[in-house]
Scaffold this motif. Structure first.
Motif, mmCIF file in Angstrom:
data_model
loop_
_atom_site.group_PDB
_atom_site.id
_atom_site.type_symbol
_atom_site.label_atom_id
_atom_site.label_comp_id
_atom_site.label_asym_id
_atom_site.label_seq_id
_atom_site.Cartn_x
_atom_site.Cartn_y
_atom_site.Cartn_z
ATOM 1 N N TYR A 2 0.942 -1.128 0.097
ATOM 2 C CA TYR A 2 0.002 0.102 0.041
ATOM 3 C C TYR A 2 0.808 1.296 -0.101
ATOM 4 O O TYR A 2 0.434 2.200 -0.659
ATOM 5 C CB TYR A 2 -1.046 0.077 1.402
ATOM 6 C CG TYR A 2 -1.923 1.272 1.498
ATOM 7 C CD1 TYR A 2 -3.017 1.281 0.385
ATOM 8 C CD2 TYR A 2 -1.357 2.121 2.161
ATOM 9 C CE1 TYR A 2 -3.793 2.548 0.485
ATOM 10 C CE2 TYR A 2 -2.621 3.238 2.146
ATOM 11 C CZ TYR A 2 -3.449 3.445 1.325
ATOM 12 O OH TYR A 2 -4.419 4.466 1.436
ATOM 13 N N ARG A 3 2.025 0.950 0.778
ATOM 14 C CA ARG A 3 2.708 2.220 0.822
ATOM 15 C C ARG A 3 3.483 2.464 -0.569
ATOM 16 O O ARG A 3 3.739 3.892 -0.977
ATOM 17 C CB ARG A 3 4.027 1.977 1.757
ATOM 18 C CG ARG A 3 4.796 3.240 2.042
ATOM 19 C CD ARG A 3 5.925 3.044 3.031
ATOM 20 N NE ARG A 3 5.326 2.288 4.415
ATOM 21 C CZ ARG A 3 6.083 1.847 5.340
ATOM 22 N NH1 ARG A 3 7.680 1.981 5.027
ATOM 23 N NH2 ARG A 3 5.812 1.431 6.504
ATOM 24 N N GLN A 4 3.818 1.615 -1.228
ATOM 25 C CA GLN A 4 4.341 1.757 -2.620
ATOM 26 C C GLN A 4 3.271 2.373 -3.512
ATOM 27 O O GLN A 4 3.789 3.414 -4.539
ATOM 28 C CB GLN A 4 4.761 0.450 -3.286
ATOM 29 C CG GLN A 4 5.805 -0.206 -2.432
ATOM 30 C CD GLN A 4 6.374 -1.441 -2.996
ATOM 31 O OE1 GLN A 4 5.661 -2.250 -3.773
ATOM 32 N NE2 GLN A 4 7.794 -1.973 -2.558
ATOM 33 N N MET A 6 0.866 4.241 -2.791
ATOM 34 C CA MET A 6 0.635 5.473 -2.276
ATOM 35 C C MET A 6 1.841 6.582 -2.940
ATOM 36 O O MET A 6 1.310 7.774 -3.143
ATOM 37 C CB MET A 6 0.576 5.838 -0.837
ATOM 38 C CG MET A 6 -0.758 5.188 -0.403
ATOM 39 S SD MET A 6 -2.238 5.983 -1.162
ATOM 40 C CE MET A 6 -2.304 7.555 -0.446
ATOM 41 N N SER A 7 3.047 5.978 -2.842
ATOM 42 C CA SER A 7 4.264 6.809 -3.116
ATOM 43 C C SER A 7 4.116 7.013 -4.704
ATOM 44 O O SER A 7 4.324 8.154 -5.193
ATOM 45 C CB SER A 7 5.446 6.255 -2.814
ATOM 46 O OG SER A 7 5.614 4.870 -3.222
ATOM 47 N N LEU A 8 3.526 5.889 -5.511
ATOM 48 C CA LEU A 8 3.405 6.114 -7.013
ATOM 49 C C LEU A 8 2.544 7.187 -7.162
ATOM 50 O O LEU A 8 2.742 7.988 -8.213
ATOM 51 C CB LEU A 8 3.122 4.769 -7.414
ATOM 52 C CG LEU A 8 3.025 4.756 -9.013
ATOM 53 C CD1 LEU A 8 4.257 5.133 -9.630
ATOM 54 C CD2 LEU A 8 2.657 3.480 -9.432
ATOM 55 N N ARG A 9 1.251 7.088 -6.502
ATOM 56 C CA ARG A 9 0.411 8.086 -6.672
ATOM 57 C C ARG A 9 0.993 9.351 -6.526
ATOM 58 O O ARG A 9 0.474 10.234 -7.320
ATOM 59 C CB ARG A 9 -0.901 7.695 -5.778
ATOM 60 C CG ARG A 9 -2.081 8.554 -5.872
ATOM 61 C CD ARG A 9 -3.134 8.182 -5.258
ATOM 62 N NE ARG A 9 -4.010 9.206 -4.992
ATOM 63 C CZ ARG A 9 -4.770 9.536 -3.917
ATOM 64 N NH1 ARG A 9 -4.786 8.586 -3.042
ATOM 65 N NH2 ARG A 9 -5.685 10.617 -3.834
ATOM 66 N N GLN A 10 1.556 9.610 -5.297
ATOM 67 C CA GLN A 10 1.919 10.926 -5.206
ATOM 68 C C GLN A 10 2.967 11.508 -6.113
ATOM 69 O O GLN A 10 2.899 12.386 -6.404
ATOM 70 C CB GLN A 10 2.632 10.866 -3.729
ATOM 71 C CG GLN A 10 3.112 12.113 -3.108
ATOM 72 C CD GLN A 10 3.907 12.349 -1.901
ATOM 73 O OE1 GLN A 10 4.220 11.016 -1.290
ATOM 74 N NE2 GLN A 10 4.319 13.295 -1.473
ATOM 75 N N LEU A 11 4.069 10.585 -6.700
ATOM 76 C CA LEU A 11 4.890 11.081 -7.553
ATOM 77 C C LEU A 11 4.194 11.453 -8.587
ATOM 78 O O LEU A 11 4.480 12.429 -9.551
ATOM 79 C CB LEU A 11 5.811 9.837 -7.881
ATOM 80 C CG LEU A 11 6.937 9.971 -8.986
ATOM 81 C CD1 LEU A 11 7.843 11.004 -8.531
ATOM 82 C CD2 LEU A 11 7.354 8.718 -9.172
ATOM 83 N N SER A 12 3.103 10.452 -9.231
ATOM 84 C CA SER A 12 2.369 10.930 -10.579
ATOM 85 C C SER A 12 1.489 12.218 -10.281
ATOM 86 O O SER A 12 1.568 13.103 -11.132
ATOM 87 C CB SER A 12 1.399 9.789 -11.027
ATOM 88 O OG SER A 12 0.584 9.676 -9.980
ATOM 89 N N ARG A 14 2.507 14.625 -8.484
ATOM 90 C CA ARG A 14 3.423 15.826 -8.544
ATOM 91 C C ARG A 14 3.950 16.286 -9.723
ATOM 92 O O ARG A 14 4.145 17.296 -10.026
ATOM 93 C CB ARG A 14 4.479 15.177 -7.529
ATOM 94 C CG ARG A 14 5.252 16.376 -7.100
ATOM 95 C CD ARG A 14 6.548 16.211 -6.138
ATOM 96 N NE ARG A 14 6.166 15.527 -5.065
ATOM 97 C CZ ARG A 14 6.608 14.482 -4.292
ATOM 98 N NH1 ARG A 14 8.112 14.212 -4.492
ATOM 99 N NH2 ARG A 14 6.277 13.937 -3.116
#
Length: 82
Positions: A2-4, A6-12, A14
């Motif tokens: 789930y953390r991965q 969320m980080s991918l979602r945040q990166l995209s 951004r």
């Protein structure tokens, strides 16, 4: 996992939001001045060296293609006798 995600979602999000803020210079006025200038150069060559190379390559291919078509038509019109 789930953390991965969320980080991918945040990166995209951004990269999408930051790319929309970037200013792009409007080059239309400068291009209009370049192409509308009365300097004796044909409009298809006013773009510079790239346009000249593209024009010459197009003309060379056209001449070669026309010559080849005439050659093949002559071969088809006068077949060799065996």
């Amino acid at each position: 996992m789930y953390r991965q995600l969320m980080s991918l979602r945040q990166l995209s999000s951004r990269t999408i939001s930051s790319s929309a803020r970037r200013q792009v210079d409007n080059m239309v006025k400068e291009k209009q001045k370049l192409f509308q200038a009365d300097n004796g150069i044909p409009v298809h060559l006013k773009g510079g060296a790239k346009d000249a190379i593209l024009y010459r390559a197009t003309m060379a291919l056209t001449v070669f293609g026309s010559g080849f078509v005439v050659y093949e038509l002559l071969n088809a019109a006068m077949p060799k006798k065996a």
